[in-house]
Scaffold this active site. Structure first.
Site, PDB file in Angstrom:
ATOM      1  N   LYS A  52      -8.382  59.237   7.329  1.00  0.00           N
ATOM      2  CA  LYS A  52      -6.996  58.922   6.961  1.00  0.00           C
ATOM      3  C   LYS A  52      -6.748  57.422   7.076  1.00  0.00           C
ATOM      4  CE  LYS A  52      -5.638  63.572   8.259  1.00  0.00           C
ATOM      5  NZ  LYS A  52      -5.167  64.514   9.287  1.00  0.00           N
ATOM      6  N   GLN A  96      -2.618  64.003  15.221  1.00  0.00           N
ATOM      7  CA  GLN A  96      -3.705  64.882  14.777  1.00  0.00           C
ATOM      8  C   GLN A  96      -3.730  66.150  15.634  1.00  0.00           C
ATOM      9  OE1 GLN A  96      -5.803  64.290  12.068  1.00  0.00           O
ATOM     10  NE2 GLN A  96      -6.507  66.382  12.431  1.00  0.00           N
ATOM     11  N   ASP A 119       3.638  64.690   7.805  1.00  0.00           N
ATOM     12  CA  ASP A 119       2.943  65.979   7.718  1.00  0.00           C
ATOM     13  C   ASP A 119       3.883  67.076   7.217  1.00  0.00           C
ATOM     14  OD1 ASP A 119       0.232  66.022   8.300  1.00  0.00           O
ATOM     15  OD2 ASP A 119       0.518  66.016  10.474  1.00  0.00           O
TER      16      ASP A 119
END
Ligand code: NAD
Length: 297
Positions: A52, A96, A119
């Site tokens: 990412k 994460q 997200d």
């Protein structure tokens, strides 16, 4: 002829479009910023975060990375999130998953400012998605919508089966498929670990989206001719390779390919889209927070 869907190519097209958006924002003195937070010793999580960050670098998004020891108290993670919430250079925050067991995952998701929740897992953003007014669509299901659109797969009026009901893939995928409008209007069945006869459901589907995390659980015998198959699974299985494992999906590719009209491979299918859509959401976050208009791909 079965179409093997090239997720790298579709992901690259979207990334190019997001890079153009980033250029527009930078020309207006706003550099989109994405902060990743890793609180885990898990090798796969480390790999995902570094992929990412690398994607950010490639398209001009500023990356910020924070690592917290997995045995630190939850409060350390919360205070890091609080700092990032208050940092105007950070437009998107990604913690994460999974976080360690002593950290409550829901508390983490609710701590992130919903405007920076790239997200799309904060309850406010989940609610907006379900209501048909999404701010940030979760990256993997949004990427799958892009795959279907780019492959010319119509969802309207089709029978779609989503295998898996997780908060990050299965549930938001089903929610996107039942929305009004392009990429939606599908008659959608959600299957899960308690589904009585999975094969009966998948055989009746025009579109199967497999997100169960069970290696090669769906094979050709469970599909009808002409189905579109999207394989989300990324499973490590022991193999005689340098690393001692190989990656396989939730679909048994060779037999499924003989039935499918179009199918995503693993790797090189859904994975590249997940990262591209994270870049998309970060550019969108910077646009929403700065008030500068961009045309997202
Ligand atoms: P999860 O473990 O949170 O959820 C799995 C779901 O599958 C559960 O809802 C469960 O009920 C269902 N399930 C499990 N066994 C089943 C069975 N035998 N029959 C029917 N349903 C069953 O997993 P997740 O986070 O949704 O991820 C699913 C898979 O997708 C994993 O392999 C993960 O690594 C992968 N993944 C890939 C990407 C990507 O970018 N390609 C992104 C996210 C997740």
């Amino acid at each position: 002829m079965t179409t093997i869907i090239d997720g790298n190519e579709i992901g690259d097209q979207i990334t190019d479009g997001v890079a153009a958006c980033t250029d527009t924002l930078i020309s207006e003195d706003v550099t989109p910023g994405l902060a990743t937070v890793l609180m885990s010793d898990d090798g796969a999580s480390e790999t995902y975060v570094s992929m990412k960050q690398q994607a950010c670098e490639e398209i001009g998004i500023e990356g910020f990375h924070h690592e917290i020891n997995a045995d630190e108290p939850a409060e350390t993670l919360f205070s890091t999130i609080d700092e990032l919430n208050g940092d105007p250079a950070v437009h998107g925050i990604l913690v994460q998953m999974p976080v360690p067991d002593h950290v409550n995952k829901r508390d983490v998701l609710e701590r992130i400012d919903p405007m920076k929740d790239v997200d799309g897992f904060h309850p406010e953003n989940v609610g907006r998605l379900v209501a048909g007014n999404a701010r940030y669509k979760p990256c993997t299901p949004h990427g799958i919508q892009k795959i279907l659109a780019e492959t010319g797969v119509e969802t309207e009026g089709k029978d779609a089966v989503v295998v898996g009901r997780s908060d990050i893939v299965g549930k938001p995928m089903a929610n996107l498929l039942i929305q009004y409008g392009t990429g939606g209007n599908a008659t959608t069945t959600v299957c899960h670990s308690r589904t009585a006869d999975l094969a009966e459901k998948t055989r009746n589907a025009d579109i199967v989206i497999a997100a169960a995390g069970v290696p090669e659980m769906i094979d050709g015998s469970m599909l009808s001719e002409g189905t579109t198959v999207v394989d989300v699974g990324i499973n490590r299985v022991d193999a005689d390779t340098e690393k001692g494992y190989e990656l396989v999906g939730d679909v048994e590719f060779e037999s499924a390919k003989t039935k499918a009209d179009a199918i995503t491979p693993v790797p090189g299918g859904v994975g590249p889209l997940t990262i591209a859509m994270l870049m998309y959401n970060t550019a969108k976050a910077a646009s929403l927070q700065s008030g500068i208009d961009i045309t997202l791909p």
